[in-house]
Design an enzyme around this catalytic site. Structure first.
Site, mmCIF file in Angstrom:
data_model
loop_
_atom_site.group_PDB
_atom_site.id
_atom_site.type_symbol
_atom_site.label_atom_id
_atom_site.label_comp_id
_atom_site.label_asym_id
_atom_site.label_seq_id
_atom_site.Cartn_x
_atom_site.Cartn_y
_atom_site.Cartn_z
ATOM 1 N N PHE A 1 -32.091 -10.510 -2.200
ATOM 2 C CA PHE A 1 -31.995 -9.104 -2.603
ATOM 3 C C PHE A 1 -33.355 -8.506 -2.953
ATOM 4 O O PHE A 1 -33.474 -7.700 -3.869
ATOM 5 C CB PHE A 1 -31.053 -8.984 -3.826
ATOM 6 C CG PHE A 1 -29.864 -8.095 -3.546
ATOM 7 C CD1 PHE A 1 -28.970 -8.431 -2.545
ATOM 8 C CD2 PHE A 1 -29.642 -6.927 -4.255
ATOM 9 C CE1 PHE A 1 -27.878 -7.617 -2.260
ATOM 10 C CE2 PHE A 1 -28.562 -6.108 -3.982
ATOM 11 C CZ PHE A 1 -27.680 -6.464 -2.990
ATOM 12 N N CYS B 171 -19.634 0.840 -4.272
ATOM 13 C CA CYS B 171 -19.638 0.280 -5.633
ATOM 14 C C CYS B 171 -20.852 0.651 -6.483
ATOM 15 O O CYS B 171 -20.684 1.178 -7.585
ATOM 16 C CB CYS B 171 -19.527 -1.242 -5.558
ATOM 17 S SG CYS B 171 -17.936 -1.781 -4.916
ATOM 18 N N ASP C 194 0.862 -1.183 0.000
ATOM 19 C CA ASP C 194 0.000 0.000 0.000
ATOM 20 C C ASP C 194 0.899 1.234 0.000
ATOM 21 O O ASP C 194 2.093 1.145 0.322
ATOM 22 C CB ASP C 194 -0.944 0.002 1.212
ATOM 23 C CG ASP C 194 -2.238 0.759 0.914
ATOM 24 O OD1 ASP C 194 -3.281 0.117 0.711
ATOM 25 O OD2 ASP C 194 -2.186 2.015 0.846
ATOM 26 N N LYS D 172 -24.307 -0.243 5.127
ATOM 27 C CA LYS D 172 -25.016 -1.463 5.497
ATOM 28 C C LYS D 172 -24.465 -1.897 6.852
ATOM 29 O O LYS D 172 -23.471 -1.320 7.328
ATOM 30 C CB LYS D 172 -24.821 -2.559 4.443
ATOM 31 C CG LYS D 172 -23.360 -2.944 4.251
ATOM 32 C CD LYS D 172 -23.164 -3.849 3.072
ATOM 33 C CE LYS D 172 -23.229 -5.283 3.494
ATOM 34 N NZ LYS D 172 -22.770 -6.206 2.455
ATOM 35 N N LYS E 71 -21.143 4.333 -8.172
ATOM 36 C CA LYS E 71 -20.154 4.661 -9.207
ATOM 37 C C LYS E 71 -20.223 3.668 -10.366
ATOM 38 O O LYS E 71 -20.025 4.044 -11.524
ATOM 39 C CB LYS E 71 -18.741 4.737 -8.609
ATOM 40 C CG LYS E 71 -18.102 3.398 -8.294
ATOM 41 C CD LYS E 71 -16.652 3.557 -7.872
ATOM 42 C CE LYS E 71 -16.042 2.253 -7.388
ATOM 43 N NZ LYS E 71 -15.956 1.191 -8.384
HETATM 44 P P1 NAD Z 1 -10.195 0.930 -0.880
HETATM 45 O O1 NAD Z 1 -10.267 2.402 -1.093
HETATM 46 O O2 NAD Z 1 -10.755 0.320 0.349
HETATM 47 O O3 NAD Z 1 -8.660 0.455 -0.978
HETATM 48 C C1 NAD Z 1 -7.767 0.843 -1.962
HETATM 49 C C2 NAD Z 1 -6.354 0.816 -1.388
HETATM 50 O O4 NAD Z 1 -5.421 1.025 -2.457
HETATM 51 C C3 NAD Z 1 -6.085 1.931 -0.372
HETATM 52 O O5 NAD Z 1 -5.570 1.360 0.816
HETATM 53 C C4 NAD Z 1 -5.036 2.811 -1.066
HETATM 54 O O6 NAD Z 1 -4.143 3.422 -0.152
HETATM 55 C C5 NAD Z 1 -4.351 1.799 -1.940
HETATM 56 N N1 NAD Z 1 -3.602 2.341 -3.080
HETATM 57 C C6 NAD Z 1 -3.939 3.301 -3.961
HETATM 58 N N2 NAD Z 1 -2.962 3.463 -4.886
HETATM 59 C C7 NAD Z 1 -1.992 2.594 -4.587
HETATM 60 C C8 NAD Z 1 -0.714 2.267 -5.162
HETATM 61 N N3 NAD Z 1 -0.262 2.886 -6.250
HETATM 62 N N4 NAD Z 1 0.040 1.307 -4.581
HETATM 63 C C9 NAD Z 1 -0.394 0.664 -3.472
HETATM 64 N N5 NAD Z 1 -1.593 0.904 -2.878
HETATM 65 C C10 NAD Z 1 -2.372 1.851 -3.436
HETATM 66 O O7 NAD Z 1 -10.875 0.289 -2.173
HETATM 67 P P2 NAD Z 1 -11.727 -1.073 -2.255
HETATM 68 O O8 NAD Z 1 -13.063 -0.854 -1.668
HETATM 69 O O9 NAD Z 1 -10.879 -2.188 -1.793
HETATM 70 O O10 NAD Z 1 -11.932 -1.160 -3.836
HETATM 71 C C11 NAD Z 1 -10.863 -1.429 -4.730
HETATM 72 C C12 NAD Z 1 -11.441 -1.784 -6.083
HETATM 73 O O11 NAD Z 1 -12.245 -2.972 -5.985
HETATM 74 C C13 NAD Z 1 -12.364 -0.721 -6.683
HETATM 75 O O12 NAD Z 1 -12.218 -0.723 -8.068
HETATM 76 C C14 NAD Z 1 -13.749 -1.225 -6.313
HETATM 77 O O13 NAD Z 1 -14.740 -0.766 -7.204
HETATM 78 C C15 NAD Z 1 -13.569 -2.714 -6.451
HETATM 79 N N6 NAD Z 1 -14.503 -3.521 -5.629
HETATM 80 C C16 NAD Z 1 -14.808 -3.138 -4.375
HETATM 81 C C17 NAD Z 1 -15.667 -3.922 -3.612
HETATM 82 C C18 NAD Z 1 -16.056 -3.489 -2.217
HETATM 83 O O14 NAD Z 1 -17.017 -4.054 -1.685
HETATM 84 N N7 NAD Z 1 -15.371 -2.557 -1.600
HETATM 85 C C19 NAD Z 1 -16.200 -5.104 -4.131
HETATM 86 C C20 NAD Z 1 -15.828 -5.494 -5.407
HETATM 87 C C21 NAD Z 1 -14.977 -4.682 -6.159
#
Ligand code: NAD
Length: 422
Positions: free
Chosen positions: A245, A256, A31, A314, A259
């Site tokens: 659902f 999610c 990270d 949620k 967006k």
């Molecule tokens: P998040 O914001 O919780 O985590 C993202 C992490 O990436 C952060 O800790 C950030 O510091 C880190 N980061 C950013 N740039 C970086 C880099 N260059 N190197 C290393 N770390 C870096 O995001 P999330 O909720 O885990 O979502 C991530 C992706 O997964 C998104 O595209 C989201 O749409 C998708 N997604 C999310 C979910 C969900 O329920 N949250 C479910 C399915 C898919």
């Protein structure tokens, strides 16, 4: 056992890294947030996610899981690099790929020969190519592997997926990624890259459609004196519909759906298709926030104070991103109401909501309030004794946007009770 780098340790990245380590792979998670990495190295997780801390601790103890600062440090000896970085909504509703491109750029020169880079972030169709262009590594394949986990049950969902989707134009690379999941026993669907990318958006859009549909039927139920819970039970037995659902609520939200629905509308536009159905789904959702806010506002009276139970999008998560509760709070503040809120995972005043009073309990939130609104389906709210708070809420009115409370018990205690669709 494979050597895996995971870039990004948020809800998706941390779950992916920890779960893959629990399957016996050697995983290094990266990270950019140094504080987060230090905390994770100590086995402490910065988010609320059931069962995640245990497998992080086990992974560290077994030597299968480590955390580093910076993507390059994680990727220099990996066979697979998962990109799990944010893809927020861009200016015009399109997904913003800045984080994905930056992460790919950071690992491009250090990836070992023949490594596979995996897009696990939700990315628009064509992003596999975008990552290929940034990497400029003909020996490295890029594969799309969208994630379907739900926050709150992320570990369970990752380890017991309904299916695993792997998409690539290089079939051999897709099969290599599929094998990482083989021990889970789930169907593994191998597709081309564009189809895998589309699957993720189609799934989220379909789920959002289901909820907007239920909320619309709930509004009709209110008008005709039907009970939406019976109506949904009645249609859910039809296997073509299914009973998951189908619960009405305050509207959908979270990090999610909002967006991803907007991004799919943009994808449709570029594909020369007017996706009126999905636009309707989004509009119904905004309508639902407005309807619930008006209902709560009327219960509280002009300028009244609203006790709000639940701020997260949620239950079982601490995630406030695009929370329907906050959408409703926004509308209530705009109407001149004061808010006293309680949420089990929110302990401090929110910087973007300085005027919202954060309380230490459900009961404290009700002190000096004019109406009560249940906005998140935390199980503990169900067990509050209405007799204990009936004297604290001046209108004696509760708006239960989750149909969580026992309506008869609350009415018997002297509350005016309004749920959704009944
Ligand atoms: P998040 O914001 O919780 O985590 C993202 C992490 O990436 C952060 O800790 C950030 O510091 C880190 N980061 C950013 N740039 C970086 C880099 N260059 N190197 C290393 N770390 C870096 O995001 P999330 O909720 O885990 O979502 C991530 C992706 O997964 C998104 O595209 C989201 O749409 C998708 N997604 C999310 C979910 C969900 O329920 N949250 C479910 C399915 C898919």
């Amino acid at each position: 056992m494979s050597r895996i780098a995971v870039v990004g340790t948020g809800y998706v990245g941390l779950t992916t890294g920890a779960c893959l380590s629990s399957l016996g792979h050697k995983v290094i998670c990266a990270d950019i947030d140094e504080r987060k990495v230090a905390q994770l190295k100590d086995g402490k997780i910065p988010i609320v996610e059931d069962g995640l801390e245990e497998i992080v601790v086990q992974g560290i103890a077994s030597g299968c899981l480590d955390f580093v600062v910076g993507a390059a440090a994680a990727a220099s000896s990996c066979e697979f690099a998962f990109l799990c970085v944010p893809t927020p909504e861009g200016e015009d509703g399109q997904a913003d790929l800045t984080y994905v491109e930056r992460a790919a750029g950071e690992i491009a020169s250090v990836l070992p020969r023949d490594a596979v880079v995996i897009n696990k972030s939700t990315v628009p169709v064509g992003s596999t190519r975008v990552v290929e262009r940034v990497l400029r590594r003909p020996d490295v394949s890029v594969v799309s592997n969208p994630e379907f986990l739900r926050e709150g049950t992320a570990v369970h969902d990752f380890l017991h997926p309904d299916r695993v989707v792997v998409g690539a134009d290089n079939l051999e690379a897709a099969q290599r990624v599929g094998r990482l999941y083989e021990s889970l026993g789930a169907p593994i669907l191998v597709t081309d890259a564009a189809s895998a990318e589309t699957i993720k958006y189609a799934a989220n859009a379909f789920l959002a459609t289901k909820i907007s549909f239920v909320n619309a039927i709930a509004a009709i139920c209110e008008g005709v004196g039907a009970d939406v819970r019976d109506v949904m039970r009645g249609i859910g037995y039809d296997r073509r519909i299914g009973n998951e659902f189908l619960r009405p609520g305050p509207g959908w939200g979270g990090s999610c759906f909002p967006k991803d629905t907007l991004a799919l509308l943009k994808i449709a536009e570029r594909a020369d298709y007017r996706f009126d159905l999905l636009q309707g789904v989004v509009d119904v959702n905004l309508q639902q926030f407005d309807r619930m806010a008006s209902r709560i506002s009327s219960a509280a009276g002009p300028g009244g104070t609203v006790a709000v139970w639940g701020l997260t999008f949620k239950a079982l998560t601490d995630d406030l991103r695009d929370s329907p509760s906050l959408e409703i709070v926004d509308r209530l503040l705009a109407k001149g109401h004061r808010i006293r809120a309680y949420d089990p995972t929110v302990r401090e005043r929110l910087t973007s909501y300085p005027s919202v009073q954060i309380c230490d309990s459900e009961i404290e939130a009700c002190h000096g309030s004019d109406a009560l609104a249940v906005l998140t389906e935390w199980e503990n709210f169900r067990w509050v004794d209405p007799a204990e708070i009936v004297g604290l809420v001046s209108s004696r009115h509760v708006v239960d946007t989750r149909n969580l409370l026992d309506r008869s018990a609350w009415r018997n205690a002297g509350f005016g009770y309004q749920g959704v669709g009944r």
